[in-house]
Scaffold this motif. Structure first.
Motif, PDB file in Angstrom:
ATOM      1  N   HIS A  36       2.334  10.592 -19.918  1.00 56.10           N
ATOM      2  CA  HIS A  36       0.717  10.826 -19.009  1.00 56.10           C
ATOM      3  C   HIS A  36       0.405  12.265 -18.870  1.00 56.10           C
ATOM      4  N   GLU A  95      -1.361  16.372 -29.289  1.00 52.19           N
ATOM      5  CA  GLU A  95      -1.529  17.391 -28.306  1.00 52.19           C
ATOM      6  C   GLU A  95      -0.686  18.737 -28.373  1.00 52.19           C
ATOM      7  N   ASN A 147      -4.231   9.852 -30.219  1.00 54.08           N
ATOM      8  CA  ASN A 147      -4.288   9.157 -29.228  1.00 54.08           C
ATOM      9  C   ASN A 147      -4.340   7.372 -29.829  1.00 54.08           C
ATOM     10  N   GLU A 161      -2.941   3.170 -16.893  1.00 51.17           N
ATOM     11  CA  GLU A 161      -3.143   4.655 -16.374  1.00 51.17           C
ATOM     12  C   GLU A 161      -3.929   5.527 -17.246  1.00 51.17           C
ATOM     13  N   LYS A 162      -3.902   4.743 -18.577  1.00 50.56           N
ATOM     14  CA  LYS A 162      -4.557   5.938 -19.609  1.00 50.56           C
ATOM     15  C   LYS A 162      -5.825   5.305 -19.732  1.00 50.56           C
ATOM     16  N   LEU A 163      -6.791   6.155 -20.290  1.00 49.53           N
ATOM     17  CA  LEU A 163      -8.104   5.677 -20.474  1.00 49.53           C
ATOM     18  C   LEU A 163      -8.799   4.397 -20.918  1.00 49.53           C
ATOM     19  N   LEU A 200      -7.323   1.491 -18.528  1.00 44.12           N
ATOM     20  CA  LEU A 200      -7.874   1.752 -17.169  1.00 44.12           C
ATOM     21  C   LEU A 200      -9.373   1.423 -17.060  1.00 44.12           C
ATOM     22  N   PRO A 224     -13.843   5.976 -13.888  1.00 42.35           N
ATOM     23  CA  PRO A 224     -13.759   7.420 -13.564  1.00 42.35           C
ATOM     24  C   PRO A 224     -13.817   8.001 -14.900  1.00 42.35           C
ATOM     25  N   VAL A 225     -14.819   9.110 -15.202  1.00 45.19           N
ATOM     26  CA  VAL A 225     -15.074   9.744 -16.410  1.00 45.19           C
ATOM     27  C   VAL A 225     -14.545  11.231 -15.775  1.00 45.19           C
ATOM     28  N   TYR A 226     -13.716  12.016 -16.371  1.00 42.11           N
ATOM     29  CA  TYR A 226     -13.405  13.306 -16.101  1.00 42.11           C
ATOM     30  C   TYR A 226     -14.509  14.076 -16.522  1.00 42.11           C
ATOM     31  N   ARG A 237     -11.232  12.384 -28.554  1.00 42.42           N
ATOM     32  CA  ARG A 237     -10.127  12.198 -28.997  1.00 42.42           C
ATOM     33  C   ARG A 237     -10.078  11.106 -30.420  1.00 42.42           C
ATOM     34  N   ASN A 262     -15.177  10.662 -24.972  1.00 42.52           N
ATOM     35  CA  ASN A 262     -14.689   9.866 -23.857  1.00 42.52           C
ATOM     36  C   ASN A 262     -15.803   8.746 -23.426  1.00 42.52           C
ATOM     37  N   ARG A 294      -9.947  17.128 -15.387  1.00 40.05           N
ATOM     38  CA  ARG A 294      -8.501  17.485 -15.515  1.00 40.05           C
ATOM     39  C   ARG A 294      -8.465  18.970 -15.437  1.00 40.05           C
ATOM     40  N   HIS A 307      -8.141  20.736 -19.130  1.00 39.74           N
ATOM     41  CA  HIS A 307      -8.305  19.713 -20.230  1.00 39.74           C
ATOM     42  C   HIS A 307      -8.712  20.113 -21.504  1.00 39.74           C
ATOM     43  N   TYR A 317      -6.705   9.897  -8.049  1.00 32.91           N
ATOM     44  CA  TYR A 317      -8.290   9.926  -7.782  1.00 32.91           C
ATOM     45  C   TYR A 317      -8.784   9.980  -6.486  1.00 32.91           C
TER      46      TYR A 317
END
Ligand code: NAD
Ligand code: TYD
Length: 352
Positions: A84, A134, A187, A196-198, A201, A213-215, A222, A257, A289, A292, A349
């Motif tokens: 992660h 990645e 991904n 914990e992943k998009l 979550l 929560p959108v960063y 992705r 995202n 992030r 990012h 968060y």
């Protein structure tokens, strides 16, 4: 039989379940059961003599030596990792230990075992390293998608540790002749994905009426692949892939995202509407992030051309199955939402 590392995690457990269903071959599954490992994922294999679970660390050379000697696998499939990105930003040490030192220990144990195999078994042996896109870093909006020849440009502690492990695997082939193949996949999403992943979550937060929560601006892209399509790609590479080669694997499905979050919210509106109104009301932009990566995309032509692999799920079929799975498995979600997991949510968060 085959030896799988990390087979109690998200992709590893999907792989083990698929393998047992699709082949007649047994699996030894070595997993440390970190926060990300969950034996509940494998509950349907309880009592199945073709699945041998061993709780242990890939860094433990003696343990790996003993497992190889006792079970004599024809292949090692290496999924175990810290996976992660956000956790790697908060605490990179565990990533260096498992992803770099652990891969090193596993390679050395495998090399000792493989060197002593008799001719036929030695020639047929495989070390399959499961890695990520990645390692190639971030693409600009119009750049061509990643291919196997893209330069390594990792940007996060996670991707740097995976890049290091890829380099070790490559070197063990070139220097010692170890019969390795590496796959770099985009991904994944699907059942048993740790929340914990998009995507998971967003599903579990929406159902709990919590913010989504959108960063940053949410325009990061992705290339999403349904997890069982990744599993079928790994089986194809293990069967027919060329030694010493790498194969990129992807879904041909680039999405921002914010669009993913809207799609998940719309599916939940359809399948389990909330009396409080559309789930998209919960979308909250939070601090981005650090470092990012803006865009990942895979050109999967090599694996398609050489091995005839193609994904079977579209994003539409895959995301619907995924949302339905989480709705049908609320007990699994409740189980993973342990104390340790709640601590992580506060760490990641609270200050955003
Ligand atoms: P995950 O975090 O869900 O699972 C990792 C598993 O490894 C867990 O079961 C954990 O207990 C185990 N593990 C961790 N450290 C260990 C150690 N020292 N010894 C033994 N076991 C250990 O990860 P995932 O999403 O299933 O990813 C699996 C692999 O696929 C990783 O190598 C990852 O880099 C790669 N990958 C993941 C994605 C993705 O989208 N999730 C995409 C491409 C590649
Ligand atoms: P993630 O699932 O952590 O995978 P990765 O970072 O390995 O691609 O994140 C996918 C994307 O979603 C990534 O661009 C970060 C973003 N993201 C959010 O916007 N909010 C979140 O709460 C999380 C966990 C991720």
């Amino acid at each position: 039989m085959i030896l799988v590392t990390g087979g109690a995690g998200f992709i590893g457990s999907n792989f083990v379940l698929d393998w047992i269903a699709a082949t007649g071959e047994a699996v030894v599954n070595l997993d440390l059961l970190t926060y990300a490992g969950n034996l509940r994922n494998l509950a349907s294999l309880r009592g199945n003599a073709r699945h041998v679970f061993v709780q242990g660390d890939i860094c433990d050379r003696n343990l790996v030596d003993r497992l190889l000697a006792a079970h004599r696998p024809r292949a090692v499939l290496h999924f175990a990792a810290e996976s992660h990105v956000d956790r790697s930003i908060h605490g990179p040490g565990a990533f260096m230990r498992t992803n770099v030192e652990g891969t090193f220990a596993l390679l050395e144990a495998t090399r000792a075992y493989w060197s002593a195999l008799p001719g036929g078994a030695k020639a047929g042996f495989r070390f399959h390293h499961v890695s990520t896109d990645e390692v190639y870093g971030s693409l600009t909006p119009d750049a061509p998608a990643f291919t196997e020849s893209h330069a390594y440009e990792p940007n996060s502690p996670y991707s740097a540790s995976k890049a290091a492990s890829d380099h070790l695997v490559r070197a063990w082939h070139h220097t010692y002749g170890l019969p390795v193949i590496t796959t770099n996949c985009s991904n994944n999403y699907g059942p048993y994905h740790f929340p914990e992943k998009l995507i998971p979550l967003m599903i579990v937060n929406a159902l709990a009426g919590k913010p989504l929560p959108v960063y940053g601006d949410g325009r990061q892209i992705r290339d999403w692949l349904y997890v069982t399509d990744h599993c079928s790609a790994i089986r194809a590479v293990l069967e027919r892939g060329r030694l010493g080669e790498t194969y990129t694997i992807g879904g041909g499905n680039e999405q921002a995202n914010i669009d993913i979050v809207h799609r998940v919210a719309a599916l939940l509106d359809e399948l389990q509407p909330s009396a409080a109104g559309p789930y998209a009301r919960l979308i909250t932009h939070v601090a981005d992030r650090p470092g990012h990566d803006r865009r990942y995309a895979i050109d999967a032509q090599k694996i398609e051309r050489e091995l005839g692999w193609r994904p079977t799920e579209t994003f539409e079929t895959g995301i619907r199955k995924t949302v339905q799975w989480y709705l049908a498995n609320t007990d699994w979600v409740a189980d993973v939402q342990s104390g340790g997991y709640r601590d992580w949510l506060a760490t990641n968060y609270a200050a955003r």
